[in-house]
Design a protein around this motif. Structure first.
Motif, short mmCIF file in Angstrom:
data_model
loop_
_atom_site.label_atom_id
_atom_site.label_comp_id
_atom_site.label_asym_id
_atom_site.label_seq_id
_atom_site.Cartn_x
_atom_site.Cartn_y
_atom_site.Cartn_z
N LYS A 117 -9.78 45.72 -121.72
CA LYS A 117 -9.57 44.87 -123.06
C LYS A 117 -10.27 45.89 -124.20
O LYS A 117 -10.00 45.68 -125.41
CB LYS A 117 -10.31 43.44 -123.03
N ALA A 118 -11.18 46.48 -123.85
CA ALA A 118 -12.12 47.45 -124.85
C ALA A 118 -12.46 48.67 -124.25
O ALA A 118 -12.47 48.64 -122.92
CB ALA A 118 -13.20 46.53 -125.44
N LEU A 119 -13.09 49.53 -124.92
CA LEU A 119 -13.45 50.71 -124.44
C LEU A 119 -15.05 50.60 -124.51
O LEU A 119 -15.52 49.76 -125.38
CB LEU A 119 -13.12 51.91 -125.16
N PHE A 120 -15.91 51.39 -123.66
CA PHE A 120 -17.10 51.35 -123.65
C PHE A 120 -17.95 52.53 -123.55
O PHE A 120 -17.30 53.73 -123.16
CB PHE A 120 -17.71 50.54 -122.55
N LEU A 121 -18.66 52.92 -124.55
CA LEU A 121 -19.58 54.37 -124.32
C LEU A 121 -21.03 54.07 -124.06
O LEU A 121 -21.55 53.09 -124.50
CB LEU A 121 -19.22 55.16 -125.51
N VAL A 122 -21.82 55.08 -123.48
CA VAL A 122 -22.90 55.24 -123.20
C VAL A 122 -23.63 56.17 -124.10
O VAL A 122 -23.19 57.13 -124.50
CB VAL A 122 -23.02 55.66 -121.81
N THR A 123 -24.78 55.57 -124.41
CA THR A 123 -25.76 56.44 -125.34
C THR A 123 -27.19 56.01 -124.92
O THR A 123 -27.41 55.34 -124.08
CB THR A 123 -25.26 56.60 -126.76
N ASP A 124 -28.11 56.71 -125.62
CA ASP A 124 -29.48 56.69 -125.62
C ASP A 124 -30.02 56.08 -126.96
O ASP A 124 -29.77 56.60 -128.08
CB ASP A 124 -30.01 57.90 -125.18
N LYS A 125 -30.98 55.18 -126.85
CA LYS A 125 -31.49 54.38 -128.20
C LYS A 125 -32.26 55.55 -128.85
O LYS A 125 -32.62 55.15 -130.20
CB LYS A 125 -32.33 53.37 -127.64
N ARG A 126 -32.43 56.70 -128.38
CA ARG A 126 -33.45 57.54 -129.11
C ARG A 126 -32.67 58.58 -129.73
O ARG A 126 -33.04 59.40 -130.53
CB ARG A 126 -34.18 58.50 -127.90
N GLU A 180 -30.53 59.87 -114.44
CA GLU A 180 -31.26 60.31 -115.65
C GLU A 180 -32.02 59.06 -116.24
O GLU A 180 -33.05 59.12 -116.48
CB GLU A 180 -30.11 60.46 -116.76
N TYR A 181 -31.55 57.85 -116.00
CA TYR A 181 -32.28 56.74 -116.60
C TYR A 181 -32.90 55.95 -115.21
O TYR A 181 -32.23 55.04 -114.76
CB TYR A 181 -31.49 55.37 -117.25
N THR A 182 -34.16 56.29 -114.91
CA THR A 182 -34.76 55.54 -113.84
C THR A 182 -36.08 55.19 -114.66
O THR A 182 -36.53 55.62 -115.26
CB THR A 182 -35.11 56.54 -112.73
N ASN A 183 -36.58 54.04 -113.68
CA ASN A 183 -37.90 53.46 -114.17
C ASN A 183 -38.07 53.23 -115.63
O ASN A 183 -37.02 52.46 -116.22
CB ASN A 183 -39.13 54.27 -113.65
N GLN A 184 -38.87 53.72 -116.32
CA GLN A 184 -39.39 53.46 -117.78
C GLN A 184 -38.25 54.03 -118.70
O GLN A 184 -37.59 53.31 -119.69
CB GLN A 184 -40.78 53.82 -118.27
N GLU A 186 -35.14 53.31 -118.34
CA GLU A 186 -34.12 52.44 -118.65
C GLU A 186 -34.00 51.61 -119.85
O GLU A 186 -33.18 51.35 -120.48
CB GLU A 186 -34.06 51.55 -117.53
N ILE A 187 -35.17 51.57 -120.32
CA ILE A 187 -35.21 50.85 -121.76
C ILE A 187 -34.48 51.67 -122.87
O ILE A 187 -34.33 51.03 -123.93
CB ILE A 187 -36.82 50.41 -122.14
N TYR A 188 -33.92 52.80 -122.71
CA TYR A 188 -33.43 53.68 -123.73
C TYR A 188 -31.84 53.68 -123.28
O TYR A 188 -30.99 53.98 -124.30
CB TYR A 188 -33.94 54.93 -123.76
#
Length: 202
Positions: A117-126, A180-184, A186-188
């Motif tokens: 239905k849509a595309l999704f992309l991944v990024t980092d809040k920083r 890359e995104y483990t533990n703390q 993950e919030i990013y």
């Protein structure tokens, strides 16, 4: 026309050599030649890829009695989210354009996903892309396939996505994200849903 004759004619119409087609499909040039001479037949998975690449239906390729593709009109429809996803995955990359301080900002990207239905992309809040998409949700994507010499251009509206199912599907598709995104960190980790407004493959 036979299947082989159709494959040869469509390949030439696209301006693709036997060598390029063999490279795209990860087969030998001799295999492509044998298909076009009707001395061998492509496997089902290769037929599916050929129909996408040559923009014709599988039925047209297989049926010697069909001289024109009845699905020809469908090729002019706007590509679906899955079509866009498959095209970009075959290219291996895409460019994402966002608006930053009132000016366009272009950057290369690699990870994309579709739920049909849509595309999704991944990024980092920083990263700047996160700030760009949250402040101005308009985005454009493009990619170019060196082998087929075709472009994709997509205009979309971005919105943060919180679905657990989408998150898991993306993590399964790109296992390096889990590392890359483990533990703390993950919030990013953030996913954007791209609701497609216009899309074209030419």
């Amino acid at each position: 026309m036979t299947t082989g004759e159709k494959l040869a004619a469509l390949r030439k119409r696209k301006g693709i050599t036997q060598d390029h087609l063999a490279e795209i499909l990860k087969v030998s040039r001799q295999s492509v030649s044998r298909w076009e001479l009707n001395a061998a037949f492509p496997e089902t998975e290769k037929l599916i890829r050929l129909s996408r690449l040559l923009e014709c239906s599988i039925d047209f390729l297989l049926n010697d009695e069909l001289e024109e593709d009845p699905a020809q009109g469908e090729r002019h429809r706007e590509p679906s989210a899955d079509d866009c996803f498959q095209f970009i995955r075959e290219c291996g990359y895409f460019f994402l354009a966002t608006i930053s301080a009132g000016k366009p900002h272009l950057r290369p990207m690699g990870m994309i996903y579709s739920d049909g239905k849509a595309l999704f992309l991944v990024t980092d809040k920083r990263k700047n892309v996160y700030e760009d998409l949250t402040s101005t949700p308009f985005a454009e994507l493009s990619s170019y396939n060196l082998y087929t010499r075709m472009w994709i251009r997509i205009s979309a509206r971005a919105q943060e996505e919180s679905s657990h199912e989408i998150r898991e599907a993306i993590l399964d598709l790109y296992p390096m994200i889990r590392q890359e995104y483990t533990n703390q960190d993950e919030i990013y980790f953030v996913i954007f849903r791209l609701a497609i407004e216009t899309a074209s493959i030419k």
